[in-house]
Design a protein around this motif. Structure first.
Motif, mmCIF file in Angstrom:
data_model
loop_
_atom_site.group_PDB
_atom_site.id
_atom_site.type_symbol
_atom_site.label_atom_id
_atom_site.label_comp_id
_atom_site.label_asym_id
_atom_site.label_seq_id
_atom_site.Cartn_x
_atom_site.Cartn_y
_atom_site.Cartn_z
ATOM 1 N N ASN A 2 2.305 4.815 -14.477
ATOM 2 C CA ASN A 2 1.019 5.585 -14.275
ATOM 3 C C ASN A 2 0.895 5.229 -12.709
ATOM 4 O O ASN A 2 -0.110 5.891 -12.099
ATOM 5 N N MET A 3 0.504 4.410 -11.484
ATOM 6 C CA MET A 3 0.241 3.655 -11.114
ATOM 7 C C MET A 3 1.341 3.472 -9.999
ATOM 8 O O MET A 3 0.804 3.708 -8.530
ATOM 9 N N ALA A 4 2.080 3.717 -10.130
ATOM 10 C CA ALA A 4 3.015 3.402 -8.935
ATOM 11 C C ALA A 4 2.882 4.539 -7.780
ATOM 12 O O ALA A 4 3.417 4.403 -6.456
ATOM 13 N N LEU A 5 2.840 5.696 -8.076
ATOM 14 C CA LEU A 5 3.172 6.955 -6.974
ATOM 15 C C LEU A 5 1.699 6.677 -6.104
ATOM 16 O O LEU A 5 1.920 6.255 -4.728
ATOM 17 N N GLU A 6 0.263 5.828 -6.569
ATOM 18 C CA GLU A 6 -0.055 6.105 -6.347
ATOM 19 C C GLU A 6 -0.262 4.589 -5.167
ATOM 20 O O GLU A 6 -0.722 4.249 -4.037
ATOM 21 N N ALA A 7 0.089 3.368 -5.270
ATOM 22 C CA ALA A 7 0.742 2.223 -4.793
ATOM 23 C C ALA A 7 1.887 2.240 -4.129
ATOM 24 O O ALA A 7 1.643 1.185 -3.020
ATOM 25 N N ALA A 8 2.525 3.495 -3.875
ATOM 26 C CA ALA A 8 3.667 3.624 -2.497
ATOM 27 C C ALA A 8 2.870 3.401 -1.375
ATOM 28 O O ALA A 8 3.678 2.713 -0.291
ATOM 29 N N PRO A 42 -8.574 -1.424 -7.589
ATOM 30 C CA PRO A 42 -9.191 -0.312 -7.940
ATOM 31 C C PRO A 42 -7.323 0.675 -8.839
ATOM 32 O O PRO A 42 -8.061 1.189 -10.010
ATOM 33 N N LEU A 43 -6.619 0.248 -8.453
ATOM 34 C CA LEU A 43 -5.178 1.253 -9.626
ATOM 35 C C LEU A 43 -5.261 0.072 -10.443
ATOM 36 O O LEU A 43 -5.491 1.098 -11.614
ATOM 37 N N PRO A 103 -8.204 2.333 -18.839
ATOM 38 C CA PRO A 103 -7.002 3.034 -18.567
ATOM 39 C C PRO A 103 -8.009 4.972 -19.403
ATOM 40 O O PRO A 103 -9.183 4.886 -20.520
ATOM 41 N N GLY A 104 -6.970 5.725 -19.156
ATOM 42 C CA GLY A 104 -6.998 7.512 -19.440
ATOM 43 C C GLY A 104 -7.153 7.590 -18.798
ATOM 44 O O GLY A 104 -5.936 7.252 -17.764
ATOM 45 N N VAL A 105 -6.389 9.636 -19.328
ATOM 46 C CA VAL A 105 -6.149 10.247 -18.372
ATOM 47 C C VAL A 105 -6.910 10.802 -17.851
ATOM 48 O O VAL A 105 -7.449 12.474 -17.524
ATOM 49 N N PRO A 107 -0.596 11.211 -11.850
ATOM 50 C CA PRO A 107 0.702 11.616 -11.616
ATOM 51 C C PRO A 107 1.860 9.883 -11.877
ATOM 52 O O PRO A 107 1.605 9.015 -11.127
ATOM 53 N N ARG A 108 3.257 10.415 -12.286
ATOM 54 C CA ARG A 108 4.675 9.744 -12.599
ATOM 55 C C ARG A 108 5.505 9.092 -11.344
ATOM 56 O O ARG A 108 4.832 9.832 -10.846
#
Length: 353
Positions: free
Chosen positions: A24-30, A64-65, A73-75, A248-249
């Motif tokens: 769930n946080m992968a794209l933001e962590a990239a 923050p992520l 968490p939540g959508v 984002p996934r």
């Protein structure tokens, strides 16, 4: 190139961690991961960046992520202002315990020796490039011309100078090069000592390729202390104003994943430590390069082999007695014929020396 590949592999490992475990946080962590390893590369290759600063920046931005996706968490998604408040709170609430300090220590101890090693290699290249172009004195040029071409005046076009004669002339011409030898020897010894010290916590390969494991430990630590962190963040930043949105996934390229994971099964001889060891071993062969340059040139290229008739500066002889270099430069001048091809050959020889 080996270090650049290593940095890319370590970046892939960390990206894979988020993709496989924290999707769930992968794209933001990239972006955080990419920025972190870009800074690692900049530092290793000599840029004015501070490891402590980019390590802190990574964990500040990671909190923050972790908070939004694991602790609370939540959508939904919090505002940028609230995320910034969480980022600023990281150093006060210590969600990752002492792991950022451990990373800081490991990075500092391992990156600095590798950075110094690369700088030392660049210094060696500079020395070699500088000494690749020599400017000979007038006396040296005359001595070289006499040694190589005066036999031609007597029709002895196939003769070579005697070994002793060649050594006298070449050692005189390269005396200033020989002065470099103790410094060059000390330089190689320093490289050996630095390379020998680059193991354990100073082994940049081990530290970088295991960075993702510490990141995983940090995320787990924050998750375990989630309730406490939730209360502390609420006190410092208040409750978030949320807007509904879909997280984002992960879209990590599987070919990169395979490339990154390939290093876990690579042969031991492919390690950076072994590559460095091979390089140092090859460099040891040249520790006396500048001191023995005249001898190498005479033995391998310029002088006649032992036992063969040779040119002594005046005639062809079977045996040569070594005189001083000054004797050959100041006495017995020969008649030099205006052969442009011969002059060009001497200039080429000077350039090669």
């Amino acid at each position: 190139e080996t270090l650049e590949t290593l940095i890319k592999q370590a970046e892939n490992y960390t990206s894979i961690l988020f993709c496989n475990t924290y999707r769930n946080m992968a794209l933001e962590a990239a972006a955080l991961v990419q920025e972190f390893f870009t800074d690692v590369g900049l530092y290793l290759f000599g840029a004015d960046v501070n490891p402590e600063e980019f390590v802190n920046r990574f964990f500040d931005s990671l909190f923050p992520l972790v908070y939004n996706h694991l602790i609370n968490p939540g959508v939904t998604d919090s505002s940028l202002e609230y995320s910034e408040c969480i980022r600023m709170a990281r150093r006060d609430v210590s969600p990752f315990d002492n792991i950022p300090k451990r990373v800081m220590g490991q990075m500092g101890r391992s990156l600095l020796p590798s950075r110094t090693f690369l700088q030392a290699l660049n210094l060696g290249i500079e020395v070699i490039n500088t000494t690749d172009y020599l400017h000979f004195s007038k006396e040296c040029s005359r001595a070289l011309l006499k040694m190589q071409y005066c036999p031609h005046c007597q029709g002895l076009t196939l003769s070579k100078p005697c070994m002793g004669y060649c050594l006298n002339v070449m050692r005189g011409c390269l005396a200033h090069m020989a002065e470099l030898n103790p410094h060059w020897h000390a330089y190689i010894r320093s490289l050996e000592e630095l390379s020998d010290a680059m193991h354990g916590t100073y082994d940049v390969e081990h530290v970088l390729l295991n960075f993702h494991l510490l990141v995983n430990d940090a995320v787990i630590q924050a998750h375990l202390n989630g309730q406490k962190l939730l209360e502390e963040v609420n006190k410092m930043c208040g409750r978030p104003v949320r807007t509904s949105t879909q997280s984002p996934r992960c879209s990590f390229d599987q070919s990169k994943e395979k490339h990154g994971m390939k290093t876990t099964t690579r042969n031991s001889e492919e390690t950076l430590a072994n590559r460095r060891k091979e390089f140092i071993n090859s460099l040891r062969l040249y520790r006396s390069f500048y001191g023995g340059l005249a001898d190498q040139l005479c033995a391998n290229e310029l002088a006649a082999a032992d036992g063969l008739p040779c040119w002594n500066g005046e005639d062809i002889v079977k045996r040569y007695f070594m005189w001083s270099v000054k004797t050959y430069w100041l006495h017995q001048p020969c008649f030099l014929f205006p052969n442009l091809k011969g002059i060009n050959s001497v200039l080429t020889l000077s350039h090669n020396l």
